[in-house]
Design a protein around this motif. Structure first.
Motif, PDB file in Angstrom:
ATOM      1  N   GLY A  46      86.214  49.770  78.191  1.00 33.30           N
ATOM      2  CA  GLY A  46      86.348  48.709  79.183  1.00 33.30           C
ATOM      3  C   GLY A  46      85.140  47.792  79.207  1.00 33.30           C
ATOM      4  N   ARG A  47      83.964  48.352  78.988  1.00 29.47           N
ATOM      5  CA  ARG A  47      82.751  47.533  78.983  1.00 29.47           C
ATOM      6  C   ARG A  47      82.749  46.583  77.784  1.00 29.47           C
ATOM      7  N   TYR A  48      83.304  47.032  76.673  1.00 30.96           N
ATOM      8  CA  TYR A  48      83.326  46.200  75.473  1.00 30.96           C
ATOM      9  C   TYR A  48      84.477  45.189  75.466  1.00 30.96           C
ATOM     10  N   ARG A  49      85.505  45.405  76.289  1.00 31.23           N
ATOM     11  CA  ARG A  49      86.698  44.557  76.196  1.00 31.23           C
ATOM     12  C   ARG A  49      86.391  43.067  76.352  1.00 31.23           C
ATOM     13  N   PRO A  50      85.543  42.649  77.306  1.00 34.39           N
ATOM     14  CA  PRO A  50      85.242  41.206  77.402  1.00 34.39           C
ATOM     15  C   PRO A  50      84.600  40.650  76.133  1.00 34.39           C
ATOM     16  N   PHE A  51      83.811  41.459  75.437  1.00 34.02           N
ATOM     17  CA  PHE A  51      83.204  40.998  74.190  1.00 34.02           C
ATOM     18  C   PHE A  51      84.255  40.828  73.094  1.00 34.02           C
ATOM     19  N   VAL A  52      85.240  41.741  73.073  1.00 37.03           N
ATOM     20  CA  VAL A  52      86.339  41.590  72.109  1.00 37.03           C
ATOM     21  C   VAL A  52      87.110  40.312  72.392  1.00 37.03           C
ATOM     22  N   ASP A  53      87.356  40.036  73.673  1.00 38.51           N
ATOM     23  CA  ASP A  53      88.075  38.813  74.043  1.00 38.51           C
ATOM     24  C   ASP A  53      87.281  37.564  73.645  1.00 38.51           C
ATOM     25  N   LEU A  54      85.973  37.586  73.867  1.00 35.05           N
ATOM     26  CA  LEU A  54      85.134  36.455  73.466  1.00 35.05           C
ATOM     27  C   LEU A  54      85.117  36.298  71.952  1.00 35.05           C
ATOM     28  N   TYR A  55      85.049  37.419  71.266  1.00 37.71           N
ATOM     29  CA  TYR A  55      85.083  37.390  69.799  1.00 37.71           C
ATOM     30  C   TYR A  55      86.356  36.696  69.326  1.00 37.71           C
ATOM     31  N   ARG A  56      87.500  37.095  69.893  1.00 35.02           N
ATOM     32  CA  ARG A  56      88.784  36.517  69.490  1.00 35.02           C
ATOM     33  C   ARG A  56      88.816  35.014  69.764  1.00 35.02           C
ATOM     34  N   SER A  57      88.347  34.591  70.923  1.00 40.98           N
ATOM     35  CA  SER A  57      88.398  33.170  71.275  1.00 40.98           C
ATOM     36  C   SER A  57      87.428  32.353  70.423  1.00 40.98           C
ATOM     37  N   HIS A  58      86.242  32.887  70.137  1.00 44.15           N
ATOM     38  CA  HIS A  58      85.284  32.146  69.320  1.00 44.15           C
ATOM     39  C   HIS A  58      85.727  32.072  67.861  1.00 44.15           C
ATOM     40  N   MET A  59      86.533  33.036  67.425  1.00 40.43           N
ATOM     41  CA  MET A  59      87.087  32.948  66.081  1.00 40.43           C
ATOM     42  C   MET A  59      87.931  31.691  65.951  1.00 40.43           C
ATOM     43  N   GLU A  60      88.725  31.410  66.995  1.00 41.36           N
ATOM     44  CA  GLU A  60      89.555  30.207  66.969  1.00 41.36           C
ATOM     45  C   GLU A  60      88.714  28.947  67.131  1.00 41.36           C
ATOM     46  N   VAL A  61      87.740  28.991  68.033  1.00 36.59           N
ATOM     47  CA  VAL A  61      86.910  27.817  68.290  1.00 36.59           C
ATOM     48  C   VAL A  61      86.111  27.414  67.057  1.00 36.59           C
ATOM     49  N   SER A  62      85.662  28.398  66.288  1.00 41.31           N
ATOM     50  CA  SER A  62      84.792  28.115  65.143  1.00 41.31           C
ATOM     51  C   SER A  62      85.547  27.641  63.909  1.00 41.31           C
TER      52      SER A  62
END
Length: 514
Positions: A477-493
């Motif tokens: 659960g602590r890592y889940r927000p980082f996974v979500d950010l990773y996924r979104s930044h993959m698209e942004v980049s």
């Protein structure tokens, strides 16, 4: 009655390894030789087929000499090797082309060409176009037609070495069914080439090798190959399999629900299944055959995910720094690397295919130190795995996941194993041995010559659990927000990565001139 022995040879990206086993799976001797990667400019990664063959010969001979085993006691030999790259042979088993590595990105435009029929490719072959056989064959056909005309058959490294040792002619070239998901040209479930896909892309089917089962006998050692290796002429050579399939067999990955992590040059994440399950909707995963009949796996991988660690060490820390020291620096950093996020696709993203994607660090400040950057590399692979895991669970909802078995050089890092266990919420298991691909190849050779009659039972007998890391409570659960950010930044980049790749290509074309 004298005991029988088997040899497995793994033709890897960074090294060739051979190992001699007795019939109970006990390692008697092994030998390793580093590979020579030819990288004259960005995007080009090749190997000389002569290097591949020479390394296989020398490591095999070294095993036999170190093991003190009489040549006549070796019942059979099998080769596994890199899977997504492709080489070739002419009519006399000469090599018209270098081995075009899976790390080579020159076929990028032909990945896009094949994407015009991506759904059909996925449904038939089990995976989307990427840096693999189909686009690489098209690249050669269209960019170097004079060389293409000299090709009798396209072959993978393991089959090239096996065929040369057996004295095969070009017309006898083969591939086994564990490679077909990387072909873009097969009907993988049926184990045949696809007439429709070959016709769509204008690839002559007579340039493609015959398809064998891994345990079929492809030939036997010639007198010249026997003299070079120290084995007896006539020693049976099994068709063999891809390195991932060999590693999974060697690690006894033979039951649905077992998860497999190869922490090697590539970072491979796979789930064992009992059915062909092409990922038509998300177009990210490959559905591939395992060695045992009617056994499959769903996989995705990061192109050079483990290579990133060596690149970081050699570029920024110095080759004298060992990975244990880097792990110590990473352990001193809080989960999430104090707000530092890393996208690990320095060689382009493979799953899903995005050749223009590049590596990215996001969020670094003056407060970040080498330990933060290194931990972010470890976490970036885990975040990418979390995306694969979600897709696999959607595609295979009936599969109950049990544990992750980790192999490869990175499996020795307890720090990295714990990070991945925490991000994925799955236990991480290391096994009691390390030589999995060569063991898998030895098992294939043993079945081929009748020494074993059951792949699964033999593999289970040869490996046991060494240690197990459970996910730390609350960490997923602590890592889940980082996974979500990773996924979104993959698209942004993506747009920026694409623009930078275009500028790089323009600069290469201009030859650095203004």
């Amino acid at each position: 009655m004298s005991r029988a022995f088997l040899i497995g040879v793994d033709l890897g990206t960074t090294a060739t390894k051979a190992a001699l086993f007795d019939e109970d799976g006990v390692l008697v001797a092994d030998a390793v030789e580093e590979s020579r990667l030819i990288q004259p400019r960005p995007g080009v990664v090749e190997q000389d087929p002569e290097d591949l063959y020479g390394a296989a010969v020398r490591t095999t001979r070294a095993c036999l000499e170190k093991g003190g085993v009489a040549p006549g006691q070796v019942a059979g030999i099998a080769f596994d090797g890199q899977m997504a790259g492709i080489g070739s042979v002419d009519a006399d088993w000469g090599a018209p082309t270098p081995y075009d590595s899976w790390l080579d990105t020159r076929c990028g435009p032909y990945i896009e060409k094949m994407r015009t029929h991506e759904e059909a490719i996925i449904r038939l072959t089990g995976g989307p176009p990427t840096y693999s056989h189909g686009p690489k064959i098209l690249w050669l056909q269209h960019e170097h037609p004079e060389t293409f005309a000299r090709v009798a058959k396209f072959v993978v490294p393991g089959a090239y070495v096996a065929g040369r040792m057996a004295g095969l002619r070009g017309a006898e070239a083969f591939v086994d069914y564990t490679y077909l998901h990387f072909s873009c040209l097969s009907d993988t479930e049926r184990g045949t080439w696809s007439d429709d896909l070959c016709e769509i892309f204008g690839i002559p089917q007579d340039r493609l090798p015959r398809i064998l089962k891994p345990w079929e006998i492809a030939g036997s050692l010639t007198a010249d190959a026997a003299a070079a290796t120290g084995l007896l002429a006539g020693t049976p050579i099994a068709a063999g399999c891809g390195d991932q399939a060999a590693g999974m067999l060697g690690a006894a990955m033979v039951e649905p629900g077992l998860v497999f992590d190869v922490a090697g040059t590539a970072s491979v994440f796979a789930i064992c299944t009992d059915r062909f399950a092409p990922d038509v909707r998300r177009r990210t995963l490959f559905s591939a055959r395992l060695v045992p009949p009617d056994s499959w796996y769903s996989l995705a991988y990061i192109n050079g995910g483990g290579l990133n660690l060596r690149w970081f060490r050699d570029t920024f820390m110095g080759k004298c720094v060992d990975y244990a020291e880097l792990d110590g620096l990473a352990r001193a950093v809080r989960p999430g690397s104090d707000g530092l996020l890393f996208l690990p696709h320095l060689g382009g993203r493979v799953c899903p295919s995005d050749p223009a994607q590049r590596g990215v660090w996001i969020g670094f400040t003056w407060a970040h130190r080498p330990g933060h950057f290194y931990r972010s590399l470890l976490e970036g692979v885990a975040y990418e795995y979390a995306i694969y895991l979600q897709i696999q669970q959607e595609l295979l909802p009936e599969i109950a996941l049990t544990e992750v078995r980790v192999i490869g050089g990175g499996s020795s890092s307890t720090t990295w194993n714990q990070i991945k266990a925490d991000v994925l919420g799955l236990p991480y298991v290391r096994l009691n041995r390390t030589e999995f691909p060569v063991l898998g190849s030895a098992i294939v050779a043993g079945v081929a010559v009748g020494l074993y009659d059951d792949f699964k039972a033999t593999a289970r007998r040869f490996v046991q659990q060494a240690d197990r890391l459970e996910p730390a409570p609350g960490m997923r659960g602590r890592y889940r927000p980082f996974v979500d950010l990773y996924r979104s930044h993959m698209e942004v980049s993506r747009p920026t990565s694409g623009a930078l790749a275009s500028l790089q290509r323009a600069g290469d074309s201009a030859g650095g001139q203004e």
